[in-house]
Write an enzyme that holds these catalytic residues in place. Structure first.
Site, PDB file in Angstrom:
ATOM      1  N   CYS A   1      -4.928   6.641  -2.831  1.00 33.64           N
ATOM      2  CA  CYS A   1      -4.284   5.341  -3.038  1.00 33.64           C
ATOM      3  C   CYS A   1      -2.945   5.600  -3.706  1.00 33.64           C
ATOM      4  O   CYS A   1      -2.895   6.037  -4.856  1.00 33.64           O
ATOM      5  CB  CYS A   1      -5.160   4.433  -3.899  1.00 33.64           C
ATOM      6  SG  CYS A   1      -4.390   2.847  -4.306  1.00 33.64           S
TER       7      CYS A   1
ATOM      8  N   CYS B   1       0.860  -1.182   0.000  1.00 32.24           N
ATOM      9  CA  CYS B   1       0.000   0.000   0.000  1.00 32.24           C
ATOM     10  C   CYS B   1       0.894   1.230   0.000  1.00 32.24           C
ATOM     11  O   CYS B   1       1.724   1.398   0.899  1.00 32.24           O
ATOM     12  CB  CYS B   1      -0.912  -0.001   1.218  1.00 32.24           C
ATOM     13  SG  CYS B   1      -1.877   1.512   1.396  1.00 32.24           S
TER      14      CYS B   1
END
Length: 279
Positions: free
Chosen positions: A224, A75
């Site tokens: 993101c 991530c």
């Protein structure tokens, strides 16, 4: 047993950070992570991140449980939060300190800069269908501007892996996309055997992109990092963008560069501590 945690966010993409340096096993189960991430009955977050001992010569290992209990490979916003968390744990001043972090997507290297930002070497983008993975096209070919039918509509998509799968499509107006409806359809499309993250991109100029994202395992999020990286790559591959651009997310901007020198992706953005607690 009480669990101490610190909450951080990277442009609103928020995480519960747990100091797990004493053990290679995460301190909580995926089921417990789901409870902790609940925004009504728990702490509230997009995921739980564990700082574990390093492997294969790295400083630390990063593992993540998403808000649905699934475990992603990596991530981008999360690794910036982890770098800030480690610096705070070690009492560092965030002045050019670099970590080598082992992840399921490979070794990632975040660098804490004097201006408070965190620059991350995200590695090389993976472009072959078999690496993403997707069944669109031949396994040893790239997926660029390929047609994909979702909900009765044909979308042109470009697929990129940043260690996790991304499906990128370019639209006239990202604000007009019914993300809560179309996002899950992309995520669970049979063309993506491991599901996928989906980015909807509006090109404002060759160095400025607007992005909205449906994250695999987390749904709609404010940002993101891997998605911003994958989106820049897709924009370059389709001739829409320069190799250095600002990607504007609902939570704020990230600077993304696809280096012509080493072909690696570099992401620069903030990570901020919100609060600490015990559960």
């Amino acid at each position: 047993m009480a669990i101490e945690f610190t909450k951080y966010h990277g442009l609103g993409n928020d995480f519960i950070l747990i100091d797990n340096r004493a053990s290679k096993t995460p301190a909580i189960t995926p089921e417990k992570a789901v409870e902790m991430c609940d925004r009504h009955f728990g702490i509230g977050a997009d995921g739980v991140i564990f700082a574990l001992p390093g492997e294969n010569g790295t400083d630390y290992t990063m593992r993540i449980f998403n808000s649905d209990g699934s475990e992603p490979e990596m991530c981008g916003n999360g690794i910036r939060c982890l770098a800030a968390f480690l610096a705070d744990l070690e009492g560092l001043s965030r002045n050019k300190d670099t970590y080598r972090i082992h992840t399921l997507a490979g070794v990632i290297t975040p660098q804490l800069t004097p201006d408070g930002q965190i620059k991350v070497d995200m590695g090389l983008p993976r472009l072959l269908a078999g690496e993403i993975p997707t069944t669109l096209g031949a396994a040893d070919g790239k997926v660029i501007n390929q047609p994909l039918e979702v909900e009765g509509q044909t979308w042109e998509v470009t697929c990129v892996s940043m260690g996790n799968p991304h499906c990128i499509t370019f639209v006239e107006d990202v604000a007009a996309i019914p993300l809560e409806i179309i996002g899950p359809k992309f995520e669970h499309h049979p063309a993506f055997p491991q599901r996928t993250n989906t980015e909807f991109i509006q090109v404002v100029s060759r160095d400025y992109l607007k992005m909205r994202v449906w994250e695999r395992g987390a749904g709609i999020t404010l940002a993101c990092g891997t998605g911003a990286c994958a989106s820049l790559v897709a924009a370059v591959l389709t001739g829409r963008s320069d190799r250095l651009a600002t990607v504007e997310l609902p939570g704020g901007p990230l600077e993304i560069e696809w280096s012509e020198v080493d072909q690696r992706i570099y992401m620069t953005g903030p990570a901020d501590r919100v609060f600490t607690g015990k559960l």
